[in-house]
Design a protein around this motif. Sequence first.
Motif, PDB file in Angstrom:
ATOM      1  N   VAL A 348       0.843  -1.206   0.000  1.00 13.33           N
ATOM      2  CA  VAL A 348       0.000   0.000   0.000  1.00 13.33           C
ATOM      3  C   VAL A 348       0.870   1.245   0.000  1.00 13.33           C
ATOM      4  CG1 VAL A 348      -1.982  -1.066   1.172  1.00 13.33           C
ATOM      5  CG2 VAL A 348      -0.160  -0.020   2.541  1.00 13.33           C
ATOM      6  N   ASP A 349       0.251   2.361  -0.395  1.00 11.54           N
ATOM      7  CA  ASP A 349       0.984   3.638  -0.364  1.00 11.54           C
ATOM      8  C   ASP A 349       0.798   4.302   1.013  1.00 11.54           C
ATOM      9  OD1 ASP A 349      -1.540   4.765  -0.333  1.00 11.54           O
ATOM     10  OD2 ASP A 349      -1.510   5.390  -2.443  1.00 11.54           O
ATOM     11  N   GLY A 350       1.233   5.539   1.129  1.00 13.68           N
ATOM     12  CA  GLY A 350       1.174   6.241   2.413  1.00 13.68           C
ATOM     13  C   GLY A 350      -0.244   6.518   2.892  1.00 13.68           C
ATOM     14  N   LYS A 351      -1.254   6.214   2.052  1.00 16.31           N
ATOM     15  CA  LYS A 351      -2.644   6.380   2.495  1.00 16.31           C
ATOM     16  C   LYS A 351      -3.333   5.029   2.651  1.00 16.31           C
ATOM     17  CE  LYS A 351      -3.158  10.780   0.169  1.00 16.31           C
ATOM     18  NZ  LYS A 351      -3.553  11.396  -1.096  1.00 16.31           N
ATOM     19  N   GLY A 352      -2.557   3.946   2.591  1.00 16.83           N
ATOM     20  CA  GLY A 352      -3.132   2.610   2.775  1.00 16.83           C
ATOM     21  C   GLY A 352      -3.803   2.051   1.533  1.00 16.83           C
ATOM     22  N   ALA A 353      -3.627   2.740   0.370  1.00 14.61           N
ATOM     23  CA  ALA A 353      -4.310   2.297  -0.854  1.00 14.61           C
ATOM     24  C   ALA A 353      -3.440   1.299  -1.622  1.00 14.61           C
ATOM     25  CB  ALA A 353      -4.602   3.512  -1.742  1.00 14.61           C
ATOM     26  N   THR A 354      -4.076   0.268  -2.171  1.00 10.74           N
ATOM     27  CA  THR A 354      -3.356  -0.698  -3.018  1.00 10.74           C
ATOM     28  C   THR A 354      -3.308  -0.163  -4.449  1.00 10.74           C
ATOM     29  OG1 THR A 354      -5.299  -1.907  -3.781  1.00 10.74           O
ATOM     30  CG2 THR A 354      -4.394  -2.570  -1.642  1.00 10.74           C
ATOM     31  N   ASN A 355      -2.763  -0.956  -5.351  1.00  7.63           N
ATOM     32  CA  ASN A 355      -2.733  -0.556  -6.769  1.00  7.63           C
ATOM     33  C   ASN A 355      -4.097  -0.761  -7.445  1.00  7.63           C
ATOM     34  OD1 ASN A 355      -2.063  -3.335  -6.299  1.00  7.63           O
ATOM     35  ND2 ASN A 355      -1.606  -3.574  -8.458  1.00  7.63           N
ATOM     36  N   ILE A 356      -5.083  -1.290  -6.704  1.00  8.54           N
ATOM     37  CA  ILE A 356      -6.434  -1.469  -7.276  1.00  8.54           C
ATOM     38  C   ILE A 356      -7.352  -0.388  -6.700  1.00  8.54           C
ATOM     39  CG2 ILE A 356      -8.433  -3.028  -7.310  1.00  8.54           C
ATOM     40  CD1 ILE A 356      -6.411  -5.315  -7.360  1.00  8.54           C
ATOM     41  N   LYS A 357      -7.978   0.366  -7.578  1.00 11.81           N
ATOM     42  CA  LYS A 357      -8.805   1.497  -7.115  1.00 11.81           C
ATOM     43  C   LYS A 357      -9.905   1.015  -6.156  1.00 11.81           C
ATOM     44  CE  LYS A 357     -11.231   5.469  -8.960  1.00 11.81           C
ATOM     45  NZ  LYS A 357     -12.634   5.278  -9.193  1.00 11.81           N
ATOM     46  N   GLY A 358      -9.993   1.667  -5.002  1.00 17.90           N
ATOM     47  CA  GLY A 358     -11.043   1.335  -4.033  1.00 17.90           C
ATOM     48  C   GLY A 358     -10.655   0.234  -3.056  1.00 17.90           C
ATOM     49  N   LEU A 359      -9.512  -0.423  -3.301  1.00 17.02           N
ATOM     50  CA  LEU A 359      -9.083  -1.506  -2.397  1.00 17.02           C
ATOM     51  C   LEU A 359      -7.958  -1.005  -1.487  1.00 17.02           C
ATOM     52  CD1 LEU A 359      -9.462  -4.562  -1.695  1.00 17.02           C
ATOM     53  CD2 LEU A 359      -7.526  -5.014  -3.216  1.00 17.02           C
ATOM     54  N   TYR A 360      -8.170  -1.135  -0.183  1.00 16.67           N
ATOM     55  CA  TYR A 360      -7.195  -0.694   0.823  1.00 16.67           C
ATOM     56  C   TYR A 360      -6.794  -1.892   1.680  1.00 16.67           C
ATOM     57  CZ  TYR A 360      -8.964   4.001  -0.267  1.00 16.67           C
ATOM     58  OH  TYR A 360      -9.336   5.155  -0.908  1.00 16.67           O
ATOM     59  N   ALA A 361      -5.639  -1.771   2.324  1.00 14.98           N
ATOM     60  CA  ALA A 361      -5.245  -2.816   3.284  1.00 14.98           C
ATOM     61  C   ALA A 361      -4.644  -2.137   4.504  1.00 14.98           C
ATOM     62  CB  ALA A 361      -4.245  -3.775   2.660  1.00 14.98           C
ATOM     63  N   ALA A 362      -4.987  -2.671   5.690  1.00 15.30           N
ATOM     64  CA  ALA A 362      -4.520  -2.060   6.940  1.00 15.30           C
ATOM     65  C   ALA A 362      -4.050  -3.130   7.907  1.00 15.30           C
ATOM     66  CB  ALA A 362      -5.668  -1.282   7.585  1.00 15.30           C
ATOM     67  N   GLY A 363      -3.134  -2.747   8.789  1.00 14.41           N
ATOM     68  CA  GLY A 363      -2.690  -3.644   9.853  1.00 14.41           C
ATOM     69  C   GLY A 363      -1.738  -4.710   9.328  1.00 14.41           C
ATOM     70  N   GLU A 364      -1.772  -5.879   9.982  1.00 16.38           N
ATOM     71  CA  GLU A 364      -0.744  -6.889   9.725  1.00 16.38           C
ATOM     72  C   GLU A 364      -0.788  -7.452   8.305  1.00 16.38           C
ATOM     73  OE1 GLU A 364      -0.114  -9.438  13.057  1.00 16.38           O
ATOM     74  OE2 GLU A 364       1.204 -10.780  11.928  1.00 16.38           O
TER      75      GLU A 364
END
Length: 494
Positions: A348-364
């Motif tokens: 993810v980038d510095g905002k928690g966003a993945t390379n897929i629009k609308g998909l985020y990942a957080a934590g472990e």
Amino acid sequence: MALLFRRFDVMIVGTGISGIYAALNLDPSLSILMLSKKELTLCNSALAQGGVAAVMDKDDDSYELHIKDTLIAGHYENNLENVRILVEQGPTDVQKLQDVYGVEFDHKDDGSISLTREGGHSRRRIAHHKDSTGYEIETSLIEQVQKLKNVTVVNNSVLCRLERRDDLFFADILCGEEHEYYCANSVILATGGIGRVYDFTTNSAIATGDGIQFAYNLGAEIKNLSYVQFHPTAYADKENRECFLISEAVRGEGAYLLNCNKERFMHKYEPERKELAPRDVVSKCIIEEQKLTGSSEFWLDISHKDPEFVRSHFPMIYNKVLEKGYDMTKEPIPIYPCQHYLMGGINVDGKGATNIKGLYAAGECSHTGVHGKNRLASNSLLEALVFSRLIAEDINANGHAGGAEFVDYSMISPDGLPLPKGIKTEVRHIMQKAYFIHPDYAEAEKGLARITELKNMLEQGNFAINAAFVETKSLVTVAYIILTEVMERKDKEQ
Ligand SMILES: Cc1cc2nc3c(=O)[nH]c(=O)nc-3n(C[C@H](O)[C@H](O)[C@H](O)COP(=O)(O)OP(=O)(O)OC[C@H]3O[C@@H](n4cnc5c(N)ncnc54)[C@H](O)[C@@H]3O)c2cc1C
């Protein structure tokens, strides 16, 4: 099979600290669905003992020192920009836990948060609630999120499939025995770690890497999955897969590591930091000492400290090992390393966003790069807080909301054949042999060939889609990515 999917603005998969803190920071006008595979507190967050690292005492500590310690522990493979975000924004989130969400940290007489020290930290900067900090934060945040009218929290609900079409995510969720179908404009994967891919781990039963598998199959970038942390001091108990952790803070408060002859040995390998070296270093020293003595028997000893201090600082650990027959105020406790944490994950980038629009990942399950090659103790709860809040802020500013309440979409029927028995156990044995602290390249090569066969079988077969299938597919996918990276590293070394 044509189905109707009920739409939410945001779906959060996971109710650990990262998932819940994201929900608490999302705009209350957004409709949010939160999923928890089992009961809400069955997660790694609730197991965290030591605490949250943050620069809370600026007279004694500084951002620069916390950054330096994080980089040293991470072998300078950290993403410096994100480390800065973590360290500089973290104290506000930790303070907010106490002031806004009612988390009770241990206090000094003057009312300020009492800070302890752990391996790799050059200052006292760990905010804690005795030795059960994660449970205190998790239960306080659950209480808060359950008050929110815009959040629907469903426990015992397993995300089984996640697909994407026209900027919407479509989910097949097994709630008890029934499949239910939901879609969302944004998805936050907060599914935790991968510990259950090993025979022995400190992780809870939910840690099967499901989010990583879903992200991988959607085409998200997965990074550094072979950066697995092995904790040096789990209670040595080969009867149970889930090993009880003896917190780093016990060494932080002066405990000694002893070999099979009950002699200290860390000074031979780490003359300055001794027991306070970062955990990957300590785990490797244990393996070196094992080669020297020929014995896997190791001990942790804090019996030289005041018994009342030990009991009051580590009540949970004290009682747990007492149940096993050891009084840690009087005698050493048997310990051995085991799998503990994943530094890599869904990139993810510095905002928690993945390379897929609308998909985020957080934590472990995410890879922000803050930990580099090895996590500094108590930086993961901090990462879970800071980056899940940043995800919420990004969705509040840029996520799209609203749309029809129900959306048509087709998914194949979840019915199919039962899985052959024993796959999870086989994967765990492969991983334990192929990559425990140091990779065994011969075992890794053999293991990868077998894991590839299993992966193909699961992808091509017509198996019933249920919790067992999802977890098995996740473990196989995670093992496949880890061992592929391990073998690529071997090729680079040659
Ligand atoms: C024993 C132990 C001690 C630790 N001590 C510390 C410490 O002192 N300090 C520190 O900073 N870190 C510590 N850690 C690490 C830290 O606790 C974790 O990294 C962190 O809590 C992870 O939070 P999370 O929200 O990412 O995942 P988790 O808290 O593990 O939550 C994962 C969630 O995802 C859900 N989920 C997973 N798959 C699915 C699916 N398919 N469908 C629906 N839901 C799903 C689960 O049900 C769960 O709700 C410790 C870890 C362990 C195991």
